[in-house]
Design an enzyme around this catalytic site. Structure first.
Site, PDB file in Angstrom:
ATOM      1  N   ASP A 287       4.613  58.682  67.758  1.00  0.00           N
ATOM      2  CA  ASP A 287       5.620  57.827  67.125  1.00  0.00           C
ATOM      3  C   ASP A 287       6.524  57.195  68.175  1.00  0.00           C
ATOM      4  OD1 ASP A 287       7.486  56.676  65.424  1.00  0.00           O
ATOM      5  OD2 ASP A 287       8.480  58.567  64.943  1.00  0.00           O
TER       6      ASP A 287
ATOM      7  N   ASP B  91       7.743  49.962  66.543  1.00  0.00           N
ATOM      8  CA  ASP B  91       7.663  51.332  66.038  1.00  0.00           C
ATOM      9  C   ASP B  91       6.282  51.635  65.458  1.00  0.00           C
ATOM     10  OD1 ASP B  91       8.054  53.814  64.919  1.00  0.00           O
ATOM     11  OD2 ASP B  91       9.506  53.160  63.420  1.00  0.00           O
TER      12      ASP B  91
END
Length: 418
Positions: free
Chosen positions: A126, A304
């Site tokens: 992530d 992201d």
């Protein structure tokens, strides 16, 4: 012992419950390993398929909650408020605690090793967070089915005598104790790496919603809840990588890969843009185009990999859809923040970074039809519902490009998929 591998490519299976390792190959010099990875196609089927409303539940709220946690960590760690922090994002969006915030955002996950002797765990990679956590040996809340990290079984584990707690939009939290231990990704080793052993998982991390065991953040220390170097930063500091970069290629057609220590996946035609605020991978998005026409100017953007959608501020998203014939506000039919576009005329939306525009394939932008026989399809560019001065640019964009995260030079690069 440190391993001096120049390049490592880690497996990132996408929402797959089977073993992530199916096949592997390395170059003749043994410099790197490539492992094929796979994507679960029924998560967001797109095209003529119907939307998966269950999978869409809580997507926007979860992403905004994650960003808010990072803002709070940034202020604790630096003593300064993050320039993009406009207060509690969930409160501003008027999201109640009864709103389900699962962790059904896009997950690109693969295998790491932790401890001595090393044990295998799967983690979500992530770029929108900075910490590593796994379920601990005493975790009995939402941890069933996940492999637990047991510090007492690792000779290199050290208790830091600190706790952690990450709160989520549904009122639940991940909490536990912090340790340091050895963390290895395909031969790259970080010694004394800070990680969390959870005593409790939030509802969104239950096995049915979150297949991997834990999460590994790839952003900067400024937003670390532990205020400790993230795993890739540790690789760099401990001279594990020849280059201080990592590269994502997220594409079901050519195989998806995470490359650590190299940008070779991206080729030579990489367009870079500098990080404007260290913490997130935050850059300036110079413009947004619809079918080749410029409709929005410069906007700050967080890149992201842990967010499915492109999430924008309410005013600019409304302006964008106003430029698309047949687009409709779908707040009442799909959910707050969603819009539909005609299924037979899904537009090409392009984002501009570093002076170059990169198009999002209409087939990727299209999440599927609203209902059987409907002519309206849900688009994956959504509104946060509030007046933020930043966008979150997630998987929907990253699946159209190679993305290079240059830790050493504090910049992000993009190149077309070959």
């Amino acid at each position: 012992m440190y391993f001096s591998l120049a390049t490592v490519i880690a497996a990132l299976p996408f929402l797959v419950s089977a073993s992530p390792l199916r096949s592997a190959s390395s170059d003749a010099a043994g410099q790197y390993m490539k492992i094929s990875i796979y994507r679960r196609d029924d998560f967001f089927p797109g095209g003529d398929s119907l939307i998966n409303k269950d999978a869409m539940q809580g997507q926007i709220e979860d992403s905004m909650a994650k960003i808010q946690r990072g803002f709070e960590a940034f202020q604790r760690n630096t003593g300064k408020r993050h320039p993009s922090d406009m207060g509690n994002l969930l409160h501003a969006r008027k999201i109640g605690h009864d709103s389900l915030t699962d962790f059904s955002n896009v997950l690109w996950y693969g295998t790491i090793q932790v401890g001595t002797p090393p044990q295998n765990y799967t983690v979500d990679f992530d770029t929108g967070s900075s910490d590593l956590f796994l379920p601990g040996p005493t975790c009995n809340t939402n941890c069933a089915g996940h492999k637990a990290y047991n510090p007492s079984q690792s000779s290199s584990s050290k208790d830091t005598h600190q706790t952690f707690q990450l709160s989520y939009g549904d009122g639940s939290s991940v909490q536990g104790e912090q340790y340091s231990d050895s963390v290895i990704i395909q031969g790259l080793a970080s010694q004394n790496q800070r990680l969390g052993a959870a005593t409790q998982y939030s509802t969104g991390f239950s096995k049915s919603r979150f297949p991997p065991d834990g999460l590994l953040g790839l952003a900067f220390q400024e937003i670390s809840d532990y205020n400790a170097p993230p795993v890739f930063a540790s690789f760099v500091q401990q001279a594990q990588t020849t280059q201080t970069v990592f590269t994502f290629r997220l594409t079901s057609s050519q195989g998806s890969e995470l490359e650590l220590g190299s940008s070779s996946l991206a080729g030579n035609a990489v367009t870079y843009t500098p990080v404007t605020q260290q913490g997130y991978w935050q850059v300036n998005m110079q413009s947004v185009l619809v079918n080749g026409k410029n409709v929005l100017g410069q906007i700050s953007a967080i890149i992201d990999s842990g967010t499915t959608y492109i999430i924008g501020d309410d005013a600019n998203v409304r302006k964008l859809y106003a430029s698309i014939p047949g687009a409709k506000d779908a707040s009442m039919t799909v959910g707050q923040g969603y819009y539909t576009v005609p299924c037979n005329a899904v537009p090409t939306v392009s984002l501009t970074f570093g002076g170059k525009s990169f198009a999002i394939s209409p087939s990727i932008l299209n999440l599927g039809r609203v209902s059987s026989g409907s002519n309206d399809c849900v688009a994956a560019l959504v509104s946060s519902g509030i007046a933020t001065d930043f966008w979150i640019v997630g998987d929907i964009f990253m699946r159209n490009v190679n993305t290079v995260f240059d830790y050493g030079n504090k910049r992000v690069g993009f190149s077309p998929l070959n």
